[in-house]
Design a protein around this motif. Sequence first.
Motif, PDB file in Angstrom:
ATOM      1  N   SER A 126       8.820 -14.340   1.973  1.00 54.15           N
ATOM      2  CA  SER A 126       8.811 -13.089   1.208  1.00 54.15           C
ATOM      3  C   SER A 126       7.484 -12.344   1.398  1.00 54.15           C
ATOM      4  O   SER A 126       7.458 -11.127   1.597  1.00 54.15           O
ATOM      5  N   THR A 127       6.396 -13.121   1.343  1.00 52.89           N
ATOM      6  CA  THR A 127       5.076 -12.503   1.514  1.00 52.89           C
ATOM      7  C   THR A 127       4.932 -11.912   2.917  1.00 52.89           C
ATOM      8  O   THR A 127       4.380 -10.819   3.097  1.00 52.89           O
ATOM      9  N   ARG A 128       5.433 -12.652   3.912  1.00 50.72           N
ATOM     10  CA  ARG A 128       5.329 -12.151   5.287  1.00 50.72           C
ATOM     11  C   ARG A 128       6.185 -10.901   5.499  1.00 50.72           C
ATOM     12  O   ARG A 128       5.788  -9.984   6.202  1.00 50.72           O
ATOM     13  N   GLU A 129       7.353 -10.881   4.902  1.00 54.53           N
ATOM     14  CA  GLU A 129       8.195  -9.686   5.002  1.00 54.53           C
ATOM     15  C   GLU A 129       7.499  -8.487   4.366  1.00 54.53           C
ATOM     16  O   GLU A 129       7.510  -7.373   4.911  1.00 54.53           O
ATOM     17  N   ALA A 130       6.898  -8.740   3.189  1.00 52.80           N
ATOM     18  CA  ALA A 130       6.173  -7.661   2.506  1.00 52.80           C
ATOM     19  C   ALA A 130       4.991  -7.187   3.347  1.00 52.80           C
ATOM     20  O   ALA A 130       4.713  -5.984   3.447  1.00 52.80           O
TER      21      ALA A 130
END
Length: 503
Positions: A126-130
């Motif tokens: 999720s953090t990487r997508e953000a």
Amino acid sequence: MALSESRILMIDDHIDLAEDLMEILEGVGATVAHARTGAEALELARTPFDVALLDVKLPDATGLELLPKLRAAGDGLAEILLVTGHASIEDAIEAVKAGAYAYVLKPFNPDELLVDVERALRQVRSTREAETLRQTLGEREARLRILVKTVQALLIEMDPEGVILQANPAACHAVGITSGDLLGRNWIEEFIPEKEWREAIGLLRRVAGEGAEIHRESRIVSSAGGRTRERWVSWTLSRLHEEDAEPGQGVRIYASGIETTEVKRLERRSRVTEKLAAVGTLAAGLAHEIRNPLNAATLQLRLLERGLRRLDEAAEPLTEPLGLVQDELGRLSRLLHEFLTFARPGELQTMRVELGSVATKVVGLEGPAAEEAGVTVNLQLPKGPLEIEADREKVYQILFNLVHNAVEAMRGEGGQVEVILEEAEGGARLRVNDNGPGIPEENLSRIFEPFFSTKPGGTGLGMAIVHSLVSVHGGTIEVHSQGEGTQVEVFLPETPPTVAGAN
């Protein structure tokens, strides 16, 4: 399973425990790398990983010491789970401060551990997508900023009253003001002609109130270097959608404009040239037809006058009307000469012309007439010689007509005429400015028309001749007049097109 294709880094010096965990994790599709010491862990961390299982106690380091180094490895977005068999509240607090995702106690249930690792992995993804989205948006914003800065269109954000909130470099350049100095100023009151204020304010309020998109062409005026400049811009006005506005921001209006000054100038120049060409052809034919009988009539009047003067004094009253007729015929002859000069400027007799000497001669010869009219003529020359390839006599006539017109415009009123010569890219620029009454807007577009004159007794050929002579040199002429004063700007190329084509 969420752990499929995940990359797990296991750091534990307990071989049996590590092998068991590796078997469990690899069984659900994860790729696992194992390190027994802190040094080995940092070496393995050079290869990107998603989640690390870090034992608190290692032979060469503690988990808390190693944690920030692992957090900084790779893209800095991996999550770390601390594993320990001896937990304390203080250790847990320190682990959270150091950025640990979770604090896992030994012995642990394999299923519960998988859940913790899965949650950590979801957080990482999720953090990487953000972060990817943030970088993409940042790149798009950067490209948009570059586009806004480099695009030739004028882009302005303003409120419904015309106060400027943002403006791109093209808009600033159009009015000759830097970006920081432009913000907070009222676009309408400072850069729109006063008589167009009411319409401009009405358009902004309509866009703000109705959300309508409006296309309109209008003028903008600016002063730079002591000169007033007028530009035409084709605008599109639209309102920022309310859902896109920031809370409390209020209504914002976006104005995007494409400058059409050059297009209008070319259209006007084309119309004038076509009109002058048509009139010139007619003028040349009429002038030649009129010149022969005019010369014959002038000759016969002179013979008649001589015959009368041989008679006695009783014939003296008859000679006075003859003098008046001769004067009128002389004026008509001069008009025909101007007519032919305008209609057929003749071939250029080019040479290297030092424009400063030509301007000095014009100002010197026009000086007495200017003084008699109460007008001061000032000459501003460049520091060094300013030479171009041109017809000296025709350049003299161009400059003389412009200075003479400026002086006559202020006759009896007094004023000042400035004659300015300056080097320009690809040639030279001649400017004649006066602070006289100016030219009414309705007359400004007609000043090059033959026979159009507002002066009593004027032939209306002076500016038409100037336009013709400038055109035959391949140059351009522009006239600006806002309120008081008139500025005439002539550009003459380094080499006329006829000469350039011969080389």
